[in-house]
Design an enzyme around this catalytic site. Structure first.
Site, PDB file in Angstrom:
ATOM      1  N   LYS A   1       0.876  -1.165   0.000  1.00  0.00           N
ATOM      2  CA  LYS A   1       0.000   0.000   0.000  1.00  0.00           C
ATOM      3  C   LYS A   1       0.913   1.214   0.000  1.00  0.00           C
ATOM      4  O   LYS A   1       1.755   1.354   0.896  1.00  0.00           O
ATOM      5  CB  LYS A   1      -0.881  -0.031   1.245  1.00  0.00           C
ATOM      6  CG  LYS A   1      -2.088   0.839   1.152  1.00  0.00           C
ATOM      7  CD  LYS A   1      -3.016   0.506   2.301  1.00  0.00           C
ATOM      8  CE  LYS A   1      -4.044   1.550   2.558  1.00  0.00           C
ATOM      9  NZ  LYS A   1      -4.752   1.215   3.812  1.00  0.00           N
TER      10      LYS A   1
ATOM     11  N   SER B   1      -1.308  -1.028  -4.377  1.00  0.00           N
ATOM     12  CA  SER B   1      -2.419  -0.093  -4.487  1.00  0.00           C
ATOM     13  C   SER B   1      -2.074   1.174  -3.742  1.00  0.00           C
ATOM     14  O   SER B   1      -1.387   1.136  -2.714  1.00  0.00           O
ATOM     15  CB  SER B   1      -3.709  -0.714  -3.969  1.00  0.00           C
ATOM     16  OG  SER B   1      -3.656  -0.862  -2.586  1.00  0.00           O
TER      17      SER B   1
END
EC number: 3.5.2.15
Lengths: 362, 362, 362, 362
Positions: free
Chosen positions: A156, A226
């Site tokens: 992330k 992401s």
């Protein structure tokens, strides 16, 4: 000895933690051991997907009922929006327990948080290096010494906002882009290359500045990234095999060369002991704990010599098409659609394809 | 002796007949033998999909350059909108030639046009009976006597417009619905039941009026229906096997019980001589001439025990989700996505599943 | 003496020429005098909008029934997709007749076709110059000598395709972009700047290469541009006032500074004799023949200090939002929504605003 | 003496309460006096709009930091999704303070919560009666005795879920529909009719069972209803004028007959002292505190004789089109787009039109 547990739990809405609560009440999950939650939430997976933030806010609050807020804040929540086609919204919960399990090697989980990334490093070599360091730290946390034993790395990563750009500019620094949307792609791109460097798939000095976010022949076969607005550094979860872990689970991975290249995934399942001749049988389906994949339309608008229209559809985002389609291909193989298929696969597998991890019972 | 030829030709836009023109120029297609064209066009497949009308207008004009307009008007154009996921826009051209080919049984093609359907019969027993008659006529045209030898029936059926409703009402007749959109579903529903009756899958007197468009346990495993504004009766194309036909092609079919039930399709291919262990090899892919399928989201919003979100997505029509996903599942099996997957499957296969026809070289 | 006639005719689908046929049959339109047709068609107005091509193919064939194909080919068809909100699909037909009408100045129409644009000039100074020349030619055709008498210039401009790029590259030339989509924006941008140069709104040498498609402070207040794949040069329609024309119509224009800046449009109508205090009365509505406008979301995502979400909506294209909203603002003023509001307004009015032309009975 | 305060605060995301926090910190808002918050959130406003739930969850938690949870739970949160066009996401906060203000009549706010609605009453006369009672209670709470002094009634009403239907069925009761989506429309419909009955716009015994959700000639000109899964009864907020309230605000309302019928809204503003000749001036804009409106596409697909395509667009929901367009029309009048335009207007104004409330400084 550490034992990795993975729980796949259906979600009836982005704020539905009831299945997790039930599993905790049954004693299946010890919330204090939860290291990460990967969620497939039912938004559009694009810019204005509020299902991700809603899920993160819900789970953050949920877990803080079981532990001090500081500990809950360490859980890595990775929310991937978009459950197109018949993809089932669900949570995949990664837990570290202690106990006596079957002798390893078994699934091992490691986690790392990097420092805040200076805005001017986003999308550049500085981010690649920071992520590569973070992956190595997470490997240590997992007790994995050989990069070949790593089968999936979920990152992330941060993005640029007007405020962050302004702060950098006021320091005299230059950022890679002033577009928040583009910064998300660049951050995923550099993060994926950082994984490739850490795992020895690419040499850091073979990556030129212009390769980042552009040269799709460079990729990691095990990265899944992401970007999220809620963090300034990186959260890194490494999944692999270690003989220092015991427990009932194992993992392998495959790289799909294109959107329907399911035979390497079948191969990975067979290496894990599945027959997998045709679609998984109902019995074998129970052995399969989680399937994690990335999906993207190929940039040349072709799939095996035939045209696809995903890039030209102004009504449906290309990533939504790709998730639906790739989930269909994988579901045809495994026999259900509670699969984690995530879009936005810059340098995560080859153009049009992507990495797939298989977590299964031993 | 009649020979059935089937040509699958990629389309680069809804008005791209260049591939057909090339095949005619090469002598591969004799335009005067063309009985039907099934098109997958790249619109949304729903109400405001103009790619279908654009394709039909283009091909009607195209073929009238090769033959008298009256003959061109007999060609049955079935345009199915929606190439979601990586589905490739393409034409499937059905041609009847004469010659000496390999001894049959071989693929046989039959066609029928019914009279205009009185508006008050649409969605009722009258339409079921008319379609059943038409299917029998098309079977005769194909030289098929045993209904078990029919493997796919494509129907193009009419719909209700304000004008047609007004005309019926002024005669004192009552129509099933005053909604054009609903009339499309009812017309497809009654047409599919008409196929089931003609093929002996259902008894006409076992279908009550309230079953039509509602009782999804009643279905044909071989019907594929689409409604079009441009006709008042039905155009019916029957595909099956006949020993009175020769030529290089054969056909079989399967019924998918749900959106990922690809094993029956694999079975049909294996009956036709494909190995089909795993994804089709490149060599076997060449043997596969066409794959025709129907797709729909299951009405209970579940797939094998897990929730899907297709019915609740207000941004993407459920049929668009379903086509992308089912095309992915089938493409994973056959190794490419130039497949005809059509939505709107009332009584065409079970709820959430659908019929699939496989046309292959012998 | 030339007389300009403008006919606004509702369309019931992209291939509905029935209203035009009726007007011809009634003698209202002489098809041989038709110079241009502007269409609002009901597609998405973006990349995969086939309603535009369908309309153009339909009208091309339609008019060739009334005149030699060569003459029909000279009619300038400008199809603008997207009838969001309550915008009504319609045709606006520009006809040049001869006769004795009221003494001018009256609405004058001029037309020009430029030579093919070399691909390497697209988006560059060469295109600006070519368009500026074409506008001057069209002004001559309209009998307009003073640029201040020009109130609207509609341009249809070319775009780059892979083939055109390849041809240019093989000659050793360099193109501005290899993306077809981006080439559409650049072509509209350079065309609008060409209009600005021809009308004296900007000096050619004040436009730097990097201004094109980027510096939105440079714009024409009278340009409206759309890119189409079907042409290699430019089709240019100039609308203005000339004392050499007679007839019942007049024209004026306004520039909206933002998406709700309707007061300048009210001002233009008042200059043309409308009371326009509040919404147009039913009687005044009949005096208004056509309203032509451009719309775009502002790039800073703000409208008069409040945020808009058009740029962040991954489900609906920003131009679709903008057309619906601006059409609402203008319809609130004029009292109906059969208005031509077109998106993609690079250098056509200021950022977030756009030019508006009012054609009215004298 | 009670004083009504209304605060319009921009929101930068569905979970952005920072503007409210700032207003509390500045002393502009006393959180303990907050009776209701109406939010425009930036989801799709349809079934899978999670921005509403996210906003409600965020604000519930936010206000519970300032007061006991029981008190926070009494605040009525009405979240209306969909900020199409340039509509600005924002909160409108209704606060009741005490103090000495200008002598009334002034804006008065009343609130009521009804008991849980038995599932079998939803969409039937029982719900109409319950809502009518609730409106009367809320009027009492507001100190309004004459129904003509009520200018807007916001209702949050329940819907049917599988569980609620099952519970009712097990008691032997019959529900109006088994579709959750349809139950939302029926609940809004019956609620709006309940408002009409309470305000004397309709007689209860003039409403037949089949009128509910079908006969659009019956409507309230002051009702605004939205259905939510989170409640079993109704939350009712009445806005009107009372001489028992003092303070700086006043209210009036208008009924738009169609989507561009802005002149009645102009009339309401003029009754409140606005000049409103043309668009509101910047100074008058400051006097306007809030504009609350309902929007819906007309069911005959026509607006003042011209066709609209909202009902036939399978890519964008009709309500999204309508909100963008009506917001444009109203923004053209008032000069900004931070307006509350809500969709789903069954019996709330005439077909295609809707009620509009104007809250302004005296």
């Amino acid at each position: 000895m550490p034992i990795a547990k993975v729980h796949r739990i259906s979600a009836y809405s982005p704020d539905d933690a009831s299945g997790i609560a039930d599993a905790i009440a049954r004693g299946d999950i010890d919330p204090r051991g939860v290291m990460a939650v990967f969620g497939k939430t039912e938004g559009n997976g694009c810019v204005n997907d509020f299902s991700r933030g809603f899920a993160t806010a819900t789970l953050t609050q949920f877990f803080s009922r079981y532990m001090p807020a500081d500990d809950a804040a360490k859980i890595c929540f990775v929310m991937s929006g978009g459950t197109e086609g018949a993809m089932a919204p669900h949570w995949t919960i990664f837990e570290r327990a202690e106990g006596d399990g079957a002798a390893g090697p078994a699934l091992a989980i490691g986690r790392a948080h990097t420092p805040a990334l200076p805005a001017e490093h986003l999308g550049h070599a500085g981010q690649i290096a920071m992520v590569a360091d973070g992956v190595r730290t997470a490997m240590q946390d997992a007790g994995i010494t050989n990069a070949d034993d790593v089968h999936f790395v979920q990152i992330k990563c941060p993005l640029l906002t007007a405020q962050r750009i302004g702060e950098a500019t006021s320091r005299g620094a230059t950022v890679a882009t002033t577009s928040t949307l583009k910064s998300m792609g660049l951050s995923r791109a550099a993060s994926a290359l950082g994984v490739a460097v850490a795992l020895g798939e690419l040499k850091a000095d073979a990556i030129t500045p212009s390769d980042i976010g552009d040269n799709w022949s460079l990729y990691s076969g095990r990265a899944s990234c992401s970007a999220g607005i809620e963090l300034l550094g990186h959260e890194i979860v490494v999944l692999g095999l270690s003989k220092d872990w015991s427990g009932p689970l194992t993992i392998d991975h495959a790289v799909m060369a294109d959107a329907i290249d399911i035979e390497p995934v079948r191969g990975a399942m067979q290496r894990l002991g599945f027959a997998a001749n045709g679609q998984l049988s109902s019995a074998e389906r129970d052995k399969l704990v989680a399937l994690l994949a990335k999906a993207e339309p190929s940039q040349n608008a072709m799939l095996r010599g035939f045209r696809h229209t995903m890039l030209d559809d102004s009504d449906i985002s290309p990533t939504r098409h790709a998730r639906a389609f790739v989930c269909g291909a994988l579901a045809g193989l495994v026999g259900h659609a509670e699969i984690y298929v995530s879009g936005g696969a810059e340098h995560q597998g080859p153009d049009g394809g992507g990495p797939v991890a298989v977590i299964a019972r031993r």
